[in-house]
Design an enzyme around this catalytic site. Structure first.
Site, PDB file in Angstrom:
ATOM      1  N   LYS A   1      97.692 -74.702  12.776  1.00  0.00           N
ATOM      2  CA  LYS A   1      96.597 -74.180  11.949  1.00  0.00           C
ATOM      3  C   LYS A   1      95.291 -74.478  12.664  1.00  0.00           C
ATOM      4  CE  LYS A   1      96.136 -72.162   7.904  1.00  0.00           C
ATOM      5  NZ  LYS A   1      97.155 -71.348   7.180  1.00  0.00           N
TER       6      LYS A   1
ATOM      7  N   ASP B   1      93.405 -66.566   7.519  1.00  0.00           N
ATOM      8  CA  ASP B   1      93.586 -67.450   6.356  1.00  0.00           C
ATOM      9  C   ASP B   1      92.279 -67.303   5.567  1.00  0.00           C
ATOM     10  OD1 ASP B   1      95.561 -69.669   5.313  1.00  0.00           O
ATOM     11  OD2 ASP B   1      93.575 -70.544   5.080  1.00  0.00           O
TER      12      ASP B   1
HETATM   13  P1  NDP Z   1      90.597 -65.111   1.258  1.00  0.00           P
HETATM   14  O1  NDP Z   1      89.492 -65.673   2.050  1.00  0.00           O
HETATM   15  O2  NDP Z   1      90.918 -63.672   1.370  1.00  0.00           O
HETATM   16  O3  NDP Z   1      90.397 -65.440  -0.291  1.00  0.00           O
HETATM   17  C1  NDP Z   1      90.277 -66.754  -0.725  1.00  0.00           C
HETATM   18  C2  NDP Z   1      90.002 -66.755  -2.217  1.00  0.00           C
HETATM   19  O4  NDP Z   1      90.103 -68.083  -2.711  1.00  0.00           O
HETATM   20  C3  NDP Z   1      88.623 -66.262  -2.564  1.00  0.00           C
HETATM   21  O5  NDP Z   1      88.651 -65.651  -3.827  1.00  0.00           O
HETATM   22  C4  NDP Z   1      87.838 -67.562  -2.591  1.00  0.00           C
HETATM   23  O6  NDP Z   1      86.653 -67.503  -3.365  1.00  0.00           O
HETATM   24  C5  NDP Z   1      88.825 -68.499  -3.202  1.00  0.00           C
HETATM   25  N1  NDP Z   1      88.552 -69.881  -2.754  1.00  0.00           N
HETATM   26  C6  NDP Z   1      88.546 -70.330  -1.476  1.00  0.00           C
HETATM   27  N2  NDP Z   1      88.225 -71.624  -1.430  1.00  0.00           N
HETATM   28  C7  NDP Z   1      88.017 -71.988  -2.713  1.00  0.00           C
HETATM   29  C8  NDP Z   1      87.656 -73.200  -3.308  1.00  0.00           C
HETATM   30  N3  NDP Z   1      87.452 -74.301  -2.583  1.00  0.00           N
HETATM   31  N4  NDP Z   1      87.558 -73.215  -4.673  1.00  0.00           N
HETATM   32  C9  NDP Z   1      87.768 -72.090  -5.410  1.00  0.00           C
HETATM   33  N5  NDP Z   1      88.096 -70.905  -4.880  1.00  0.00           N
HETATM   34  C10 NDP Z   1      88.232 -70.860  -3.556  1.00  0.00           C
HETATM   35  O7  NDP Z   1      91.877 -66.000   1.644  1.00  0.00           O
HETATM   36  P2  NDP Z   1      93.429 -65.689   1.410  1.00  0.00           P
HETATM   37  O8  NDP Z   1      93.611 -64.851   0.206  1.00  0.00           O
HETATM   38  O9  NDP Z   1      93.968 -65.223   2.704  1.00  0.00           O
HETATM   39  O10 NDP Z   1      93.992 -67.156   1.176  1.00  0.00           O
HETATM   40  C11 NDP Z   1      94.194 -67.695  -0.129  1.00  0.00           C
HETATM   41  C12 NDP Z   1      95.238 -68.799  -0.058  1.00  0.00           C
HETATM   42  O11 NDP Z   1      96.475 -68.252   0.433  1.00  0.00           O
HETATM   43  C13 NDP Z   1      94.919 -69.966   0.884  1.00  0.00           C
HETATM   44  O12 NDP Z   1      95.455 -71.144   0.333  1.00  0.00           O
HETATM   45  C14 NDP Z   1      95.685 -69.612   2.160  1.00  0.00           C
HETATM   46  O13 NDP Z   1      95.973 -70.745   2.929  1.00  0.00           O
HETATM   47  C15 NDP Z   1      96.940 -69.009   1.546  1.00  0.00           C
HETATM   48  N6  NDP Z   1      97.727 -68.158   2.412  1.00  0.00           N
HETATM   49  C16 NDP Z   1      97.185 -67.063   3.029  1.00  0.00           C
HETATM   50  C17 NDP Z   1      97.970 -66.253   3.824  1.00  0.00           C
HETATM   51  C18 NDP Z   1      97.459 -65.005   4.425  1.00  0.00           C
HETATM   52  O14 NDP Z   1      98.260 -64.262   5.014  1.00  0.00           O
HETATM   53  N7  NDP Z   1      96.179 -64.675   4.310  1.00  0.00           N
HETATM   54  C19 NDP Z   1      99.375 -66.589   4.094  1.00  0.00           C
HETATM   55  C20 NDP Z   1      99.878 -67.707   3.325  1.00  0.00           C
HETATM   56  C21 NDP Z   1      99.060 -68.460   2.543  1.00  0.00           C
HETATM   57  P3  NDP Z   1      85.211 -67.506  -2.623  1.00  0.00           P
HETATM   58  O15 NDP Z   1      85.111 -66.143  -2.003  1.00  0.00           O
HETATM   59  O16 NDP Z   1      84.259 -67.753  -3.706  1.00  0.00           O
HETATM   60  O17 NDP Z   1      85.256 -68.613  -1.596  1.00  0.00           O
HETATM   61  O1  2IT Z   2      99.268 -69.992   5.623  1.00  0.00           O
HETATM   62  C1  2IT Z   2      99.780 -69.046   6.243  1.00  0.00           C
HETATM   63  O2  2IT Z   2     101.000 -68.888   6.314  1.00  0.00           O
HETATM   64  C2  2IT Z   2      98.871 -68.074   6.869  1.00  0.00           C
HETATM   65  N1  2IT Z   2      97.663 -68.201   6.729  1.00  0.00           N
HETATM   66  C3  2IT Z   2      99.430 -66.977   7.728  1.00  0.00           C
HETATM   67  C4  2IT Z   2      99.764 -67.479   9.092  1.00  0.00           C
HETATM   68  C5  2IT Z   2     100.171 -66.415  10.080  1.00  0.00           C
HETATM   69  O3  2IT Z   2     100.325 -66.804  11.250  1.00  0.00           O
HETATM   70  O4  2IT Z   2     100.335 -65.250   9.715  1.00  0.00           O
END
Ligand code: NDP
Ligand code: 2IT
Length: 452
Positions: free
Chosen positions: A130, A170
């Site tokens: 990461k 992420d």
């Molecule tokens: P985005 O940046 O697209 O969205 C993140 C969302 O979470 C936003 O709505 C954001 O609000 C909110 N958020 C972030 N930090 C905080 C915080 N500290 N408190 C409250 N709200 C928060 O990210 P993703 O949708 O890609 O990621 C969301 C989660 O999914 C994470 O935990 C990530 O690790 C996990 N994940 C993502 C993957 C991917 O493929 N993208 C794969 C697997 C897991 P704001 O805009 O106000 O910050």
């Molecule tokens: O938490 C996760 O699994 C991700 N943010 C996606 C990682 C990836 O390499 O697609």
């Protein structure tokens, strides 16, 4: 070493705490895995003797670097960047990049550690890593984000490569940021290669990658429900977040006949008793990805909805809960509130969104609880498929990738059941199943390598 000489769980955790002082998120993630792994290896001398868990809980390396960039007002800005390469026993390091002011070394170490088990569960050849920075993309212009991404990659490129380490998105890193970083990598190295995933379709991206994490979390939920003779159709759901994972989870739930009541961002949550349908989800996607606005704006557009400033959505009554924002966003009291309101299943789109105490509440209440490392593995799984397509110089169509994602999530669910059945097969402890299945493959590969 005799079996009776094994270090016990609490001594092991004391060591982890001592070596990682103050890194609370990392310690929490190790604790959650260690309790299941210790039980599993209790009678397996080879894993003890080779100190496998002790080695997985010590990242292969942590690279930390300065990222210097100039904002639109010509101020010089300095951020810290990291890449944590946790373990590459079963494949090149793989895992996302996070840009958010809450990013610390502890957060990235926990995410890289979790990623190691998650990637193993997918069955694809990917190690765990990461990276990220405490850069806050919120309120920055496209040019500022571009300059930051270029500066970040100017150091990161030395540590990554298509057979070495393949980053992706992420929190705070989506298609725009991947584009800027890929462009800079290509410019520095003069090589077009699959060094990042989550790319746009025009330059080597994969169909289904943007949708994969959210859709996958719903497929995992569907599998858990099916295992208990239940179904998504007609069920209500509370979801947190409003980014990539949350909006795609909402989209799939609605498609399957579920009713989505909430979404959130760091400012608070919206509650729409009419349900957040596809049209409203599309509006949110434009709000977040193009206008880069706040979720509170939803209530100006859809008048039956309410905005709850500074609050999280877990007090709203629903059958299903999908935390899709960030770590530790669902605590013990909130877990109790969900259980009291009759929630039957929780599927984690985010990484480690539920605190250890919250997990205990779900487990004691015997509700179906799919931990992030299993439930959100669809994203990295399709990243693995993007790597394969890039290596072969081909691209598969949406239908094929959709089927592959569905099958991958079913397989992951199956592995959790295989290693997580409790109570004589009457229930499944998905945390235990995911931890043990994820651990076993990495551990067996490490055993094959000897002492390295
Ligand atoms: P985005 O940046 O697209 O969205 C993140 C969302 O979470 C936003 O709505 C954001 O609000 C909110 N958020 C972030 N930090 C905080 C915080 N500290 N408190 C409250 N709200 C928060 O990210 P993703 O949708 O890609 O990621 C969301 C989660 O999914 C994470 O935990 C990530 O690790 C996990 N994940 C993502 C993957 C991917 O493929 N993208 C794969 C697997 C897991 P704001 O805009 O106000 O910050
Ligand atoms: O938490 C996760 O699994 C991700 N943010 C996606 C990682 C990836 O390499 O697609």
């Amino acid at each position: 070493m005799a079996v009776s000489d094994h270090v016990d769980l609490s001594t092991f955790m004391e060591g982890v705490k001592k070596r990682n002082t103050g890194q609370t998120e990392f310690i929490q993630a190790v604790q959650e895995v260690a309790q299941d792994v210790f039980e599993f290896i209790d009678d397996k001398e080879e894993y003890h003797e080779a100190q496998i868990l002790r080695r997985i809980a010590e990242p292969d390396r942590v690279v930390s670097f300065r990222v210097c960039w100039e904002d639109d007002n010509h101020n010089i800005r300095v951020q810290r960047g990291w890449r944590v390469q946790n373990n590459n026993a079963i494949g090149p390091y793989k895992g996302g990049i996070r840009f958010h002011p809450t990013v610390t070394e502890s957060v990235l170490k926990f995410l890289a550690f979790e990623q190691t088990f998650k990637n193993s569960l997918t069955g694809l050849p990917m190690g765990g890593a990461k990276g990220g920075s405490n850069f806050n993309p919120s309120g920055k212009s496209d040019s500022e984000v571009m300059r930051f991404c270029q500066s970040f990659m100017t150091e990161l490129y030395r540590h990554i490569g298509p057979d070495t380490d393949v980053p992706a998105g992420d929190i705070g890193v989506g298609g725009r940021e991947i584009g800027y970083m890929f462009g800079q990598y290509k410019r520095i190295t003069n090589r077009w290669e699959g060094v990042l995933t989550g790319k746009a379709l025009e330059y080597g991206g994969s169909q289904m990658r943007p949708e994969a994490t959210g859709y996958g979390a719903v497929y995992f939920l569907q599998n858990m429900l099916k295992h208990a003779d239940e179904d998504v159709e007609g069920k209500s759901a509370v979801i947190s977040g409003s980014g990539n994972v949350a909006t795609h989870a909402a989209e799939k739930l609605v498609e399957l006949g579920g009713k989505v009541l909430t979404l959130s961002d760091s400012g608070g949550f919206i509650h729409d008793p009419d349900g957040i349908d596809q049209e409203k989800i599309d509006w949110i996607k434009t709000l977040k990805n193009e206008r880069r606005g706040r979720i509170s704006e939803y209530v100006d557009e859809f008048s039956n909805a309410s905005f709850h400033e500074g609050e999280r959505p877990w007090s709203v009554e629903a059958d299903l809960a999908l935390p899709c924002a960030t770590q530790n966003e669902l605590n013990e009291d909130e877990a109790k509130a969900l259980v009291k309101n009759g929630v039957i299943a929780v599927s984690e789109g985010a990484n480690m969104p539920t605190t250890l105490e919250g997990v205990k509440v779900f487990q004691e209440a015997m509700i179906m609880y799919g931990p992030g490392k299993a439930a959100n593995a669809g994203g990295v799984a399709v990243s693995g498929l993007e790597m394969s397509q890039n290596s072969e110089r081909i691209s598969w169509n949406q239908e094929k990738l959709g089927d592959m994602l569905t099958n991958l999530m079913e397989d992951i669910h199956g592995k959790c059941v295989e290693y997580g059945e409790v109570d004589g097969g009457k229930a499944v402890n998905y945390v235990k199943g995911a931890n043990i299945a994820g651990f076993k493959k990495v551990a067996d590969a490490m055993l094959a390598f000897g002492v390295v």
